[in-house]
Design a protein around this motif. Structure first.
Motif, PDB file in Angstrom:
ATOM      1  N   THR A 350       0.803  -1.225   0.000  1.00 26.66           N
ATOM      2  CA  THR A 350       0.000   0.000   0.000  1.00 26.66           C
ATOM      3  C   THR A 350       0.835   1.274   0.000  1.00 26.66           C
ATOM      4  O   THR A 350       0.289   2.372  -0.149  1.00 26.66           O
ATOM      5  CB  THR A 350      -0.956   0.024   1.204  1.00 26.66           C
ATOM      6  OG1 THR A 350      -0.186  -0.074   2.424  1.00 26.66           O
ATOM      7  CG2 THR A 350      -1.937  -1.140   1.136  1.00 26.66           C
ATOM      8  N   SER A 351       2.144   1.144   0.145  1.00 25.91           N
ATOM      9  CA  SER A 351       2.980   2.347   0.176  1.00 25.91           C
ATOM     10  C   SER A 351       2.967   3.102  -1.150  1.00 25.91           C
ATOM     11  O   SER A 351       3.302   4.293  -1.189  1.00 25.91           O
ATOM     12  CB  SER A 351       4.426   1.987   0.553  1.00 25.91           C
ATOM     13  OG  SER A 351       5.074   1.294  -0.499  1.00 25.91           O
ATOM     14  N   LEU A 353       0.494   4.169  -2.478  1.00 27.89           N
ATOM     15  CA  LEU A 353      -0.575   5.159  -2.350  1.00 27.89           C
ATOM     16  C   LEU A 353      -0.192   6.314  -1.430  1.00 27.89           C
ATOM     17  O   LEU A 353      -0.993   7.237  -1.239  1.00 27.89           O
ATOM     18  CB  LEU A 353      -1.843   4.472  -1.818  1.00 27.89           C
ATOM     19  CG  LEU A 353      -2.336   3.265  -2.620  1.00 27.89           C
ATOM     20  CD1 LEU A 353      -3.522   2.604  -1.925  1.00 27.89           C
ATOM     21  CD2 LEU A 353      -2.718   3.685  -4.033  1.00 27.89           C
ATOM     22  N   ASP A 354       1.007   6.263  -0.878  1.00 23.75           N
ATOM     23  CA  ASP A 354       1.481   7.295   0.041  1.00 23.75           C
ATOM     24  C   ASP A 354       1.892   8.534  -0.755  1.00 23.75           C
ATOM     25  O   ASP A 354       2.841   8.497  -1.539  1.00 23.75           O
ATOM     26  CB  ASP A 354       2.669   6.755   0.842  1.00 23.75           C
ATOM     27  CG  ASP A 354       3.069   7.669   1.996  1.00 23.75           C
ATOM     28  OD1 ASP A 354       2.775   8.875   1.933  1.00 23.75           O
ATOM     29  OD2 ASP A 354       3.687   7.164   2.947  1.00 23.75           O
ATOM     30  N   THR A 355       1.186   9.618  -0.549  1.00 25.39           N
ATOM     31  CA  THR A 355       1.493  10.853  -1.285  1.00 25.39           C
ATOM     32  C   THR A 355       2.456  11.766  -0.549  1.00 25.39           C
ATOM     33  O   THR A 355       2.832  12.823  -1.064  1.00 25.39           O
ATOM     34  CB  THR A 355       0.192  11.625  -1.565  1.00 25.39           C
ATOM     35  OG1 THR A 355      -0.447  11.948  -0.308  1.00 25.39           O
ATOM     36  CG2 THR A 355      -0.761  10.802  -2.429  1.00 25.39           C
ATOM     37  N   GLU A 356       2.902  11.342   0.644  1.00 19.27           N
ATOM     38  CA  GLU A 356       3.757  12.193   1.466  1.00 19.27           C
ATOM     39  C   GLU A 356       5.230  11.827   1.369  1.00 19.27           C
ATOM     40  O   GLU A 356       6.095  12.682   1.582  1.00 19.27           O
ATOM     41  CB  GLU A 356       3.309  12.130   2.933  1.00 19.27           C
ATOM     42  CG  GLU A 356       1.873  12.549   3.165  1.00 19.27           C
ATOM     43  CD  GLU A 356       1.647  14.013   2.807  1.00 19.27           C
ATOM     44  OE1 GLU A 356       2.567  14.827   3.029  1.00 19.27           O
ATOM     45  OE2 GLU A 356       0.556  14.328   2.283  1.00 19.27           O
ATOM     46  N   GLN A 357       5.540  10.574   1.086  1.00 25.76           N
ATOM     47  CA  GLN A 357       6.937  10.149   1.063  1.00 25.76           C
ATOM     48  C   GLN A 357       7.139   9.043   0.026  1.00 25.76           C
ATOM     49  O   GLN A 357       6.174   8.506  -0.529  1.00 25.76           O
ATOM     50  CB  GLN A 357       7.397   9.678   2.443  1.00 25.76           C
ATOM     51  CG  GLN A 357       6.532   8.603   3.069  1.00 25.76           C
ATOM     52  CD  GLN A 357       6.933   8.293   4.498  1.00 25.76           C
ATOM     53  OE1 GLN A 357       8.059   8.537   4.907  1.00 25.76           O
ATOM     54  NE2 GLN A 357       6.008   7.731   5.276  1.00 25.76           N
ATOM     55  N   GLU A 358       8.414   8.739  -0.220  1.00 21.85           N
ATOM     56  CA  GLU A 358       8.769   7.747  -1.223  1.00 21.85           C
ATOM     57  C   GLU A 358       8.187   6.392  -0.844  1.00 21.85           C
ATOM     58  O   GLU A 358       8.264   5.983   0.316  1.00 21.85           O
ATOM     59  CB  GLU A 358      10.300   7.646  -1.294  1.00 21.85           C
ATOM     60  CG  GLU A 358      10.840   7.164  -2.635  1.00 21.85           C
ATOM     61  CD  GLU A 358      10.886   8.271  -3.666  1.00 21.85           C
ATOM     62  OE1 GLU A 358       9.989   8.304  -4.522  1.00 21.85           O
ATOM     63  OE2 GLU A 358      11.819   9.085  -3.599  1.00 21.85           O
ATOM     64  N   PRO A 359       7.601   5.664  -1.796  1.00 22.31           N
ATOM     65  CA  PRO A 359       7.110   4.319  -1.481  1.00 22.31           C
ATOM     66  C   PRO A 359       8.268   3.369  -1.177  1.00 22.31           C
ATOM     67  O   PRO A 359       9.436   3.654  -1.468  1.00 22.31           O
ATOM     68  CB  PRO A 359       6.391   3.892  -2.771  1.00 22.31           C
ATOM     69  CG  PRO A 359       6.159   5.148  -3.537  1.00 22.31           C
ATOM     70  CD  PRO A 359       7.290   6.073  -3.163  1.00 22.31           C
TER      71      PRO A 359
END
Length: 468
Positions: A350-351, A353-359
């Motif tokens: 699911t990383s 989908l992280d819009t704040e930091q690098e997956p």
């Protein structure tokens, strides 16, 4: 200057490790066969629940070895004994370097008197070919290389097609195709059967944990045989397995397909490196993963570390014997399955989908490998490296992430460790690597093979379950 061989490639680089870790080759491709025929989840489940047709026609080299010295060539280069290797039997072939490091492996078919066929990946094929050409053996070797990784619409031709009929319903399909009962011969015994009026060669196998056959014949009958098998298999729930699901079957059965061949160092191997081309598998191989040593020899493995210890027989002289005789098997890492923690694998998946930091490094499904040879660090609670995770993916049958790994001998089954997923410093320059963060995923040391059916039904050797 254009390099002519592997040795020149190595002489032209400051670091063999950097060369291989930044190779543009990417992941090992299973070519020509469609990625999916239904979907990879259903295709995985079918080899456990009904039946499947594996298409192995394109991703392996074939060497046709014949002549009075054919068996001597095999014996001189294999850790295996050939004292009992009659016609119509097959044997796994494992060669090592003079220092005792594994080069690769494959299957040898004894098809007729003084006639053998090697089927497998390039490293062991190249080793056989080199010694056959340079060792003074009275042999003839014909080479049929694997199909191009990216044929781009161009016609592909092989000498043989090669299929496997596997799964709980496999034998019903086999006997329907033959039109009469087929004897369930001993494991790795060869015979023949009839399909669509054609006589095809057979090998008693069990890749999915139930009795099955590997079959092969002339490539010009590919469509006839394939269509006939799939039509016969419909009533038994047979599915064709695509290139996406196919390599993931080894996560359940326990074979580590692609260790780095231990041939990049040592003066004794200089002539071999000078023989290998600058575009050979060994020169372009892509090493991937979180394990990043400056010494290429730290990537080399012994037979025991890959589960081949039972193959080592000192009843014959072979390359690497002297080195292997000095090794105490009890000190060697051993092969295990690592079962990934569901929450940790979920965090990786699911990383994206992280819009704040690098997956985290992308975990592809069902096979997550992103190099030809994969080496991820396995660490204990103190962060000490205690093993290498070498083949990683997801099984819809087990509903979990799995890795095949080699770990320190004192670590018991059931222990919790961590796999460091992703490469250091945001990743290397491989085409399969995007900017990412590393993640330490919890894993449980588990048996190999992981599949209960496979542990019960497979023969001894690299698929034998480990208990402690």
């Amino acid at each position: 200057m254009t390099h002519q061989n592997l040795q020149e490639v190595l002489d032209g680089t400051d670091s063999t490790v950097d060369l291989l870790r930044n190779s543009k080759l990417g992941a090992y491709i299973y070519p020509v066969v469609a990625p999916e025929f239904t979907n990879w989840r259903s295709e995985q489940r079918a080899w456990r629940e009904t039946a499947v047709l594996y298409d192995q026609s394109h991703h392996m080299d074939n060497l046709f070895i014949s002549g009075p010295d054919a068996l001597k060539l095999i014996s001189d280069t294999a850790i295996n004994s050939v004292a009992n290797f009659p016609v119509n039997k097959a044997k796994q072939y494992v060669p090592t370097t003079p220092a005792g490091h594994v080069i690769g492996d494959g299957i040898l078919f004894h098809e007729a008197e003084d006639e053998y066929v090697y089927v497998g990946r390039a490293p062991a094929a190249n080793w056989l070919l080199f010694h056959g050409e340079t060792g003074g053996y009275d042999v003839k070797i014909e080479v049929d290389r694997r199909s191009p990784s990216r044929p781009m619409g161009k016609p592909v031709q092989r000498r043989y097609w090669r299929f496997q009929i596997q799964g709980p319903n496999a034998w019903k399909i086999i006997e329907k195709l033959n039109g009469s009962p087929v004897e369930q011969l001993k494991f790795f015994t060869m015979d023949s059967m009839q399909i669509a009026g054609q006589t095809v060669r057979t090998l008693r196998h069990g890749m999915a944990g139930a009795p099955g056959l590997e079959i092969w014949g002339p490539y010009d009958t590919y469509d006839l045989i394939r269509d006939t098998i799939l039509e016969a298999g419909q009533e038994f729930g047979m599915l064709a397995v695509g290139a996406r699901a196919y390599p993931s079957n080894t996560l359940e059965s326990g074979w580590i397909p692609s260790p780095l061949p231990g041939i990049y160092t040592g003066e004794a191997l200089r002539s071999y490196r000078e023989w290998l081309g600058a575009d050979s598998y060994e020169a372009t191989n892509a090493v991937a993963g979180s394990f990043d040593s400056e010494d290429i020899e730290d990537y080399y493995l012994t037979p025991w570390e890959l589960g081949y210890g039972s193959f080592v027989k000192f009843d014959h002289d072979f390359i690497g014997r002297e080195a292997l005789e000095k090794i105490d098997p009890a000190t060697q890492r051993r092969k295990v399955t690592l079962a990934w923690d569901a929450d940790d694998l979920g965090a990786i998946l699911t990383s994206v989908l992280d819009t704040e930091q690098e997956p985290y490094k992308y975990f592809d499904l069902p096979l997550a490998n992103y190099g030809s040879s994969n080496y991820d660090r396995v660490v204990d609670a103190d962060g000490k490296t205690v093993g290498l995770s070498m083949f990683t993916g997801y099984s819809a049958n087990e509903r979990r992430g799995l890795s095949l790994a080699t770990i320190d001998p004192e670590i018991p089954e059931g222990a919790e460790l961590q796999v460091v997923w992703g490469e250091p410093d945001g990743g290397t320059a491989k085409t399969t690597v995007e900017p990412h963060r590393q993640f330490k995923a919890r894993v449980i040391v588990s048996p190999v093979p992981y599949s209960v059916a496979a542990r019960g039904d497979y023969q001894g050797g690299w698929r034998t379950g480990y208990t402690k």
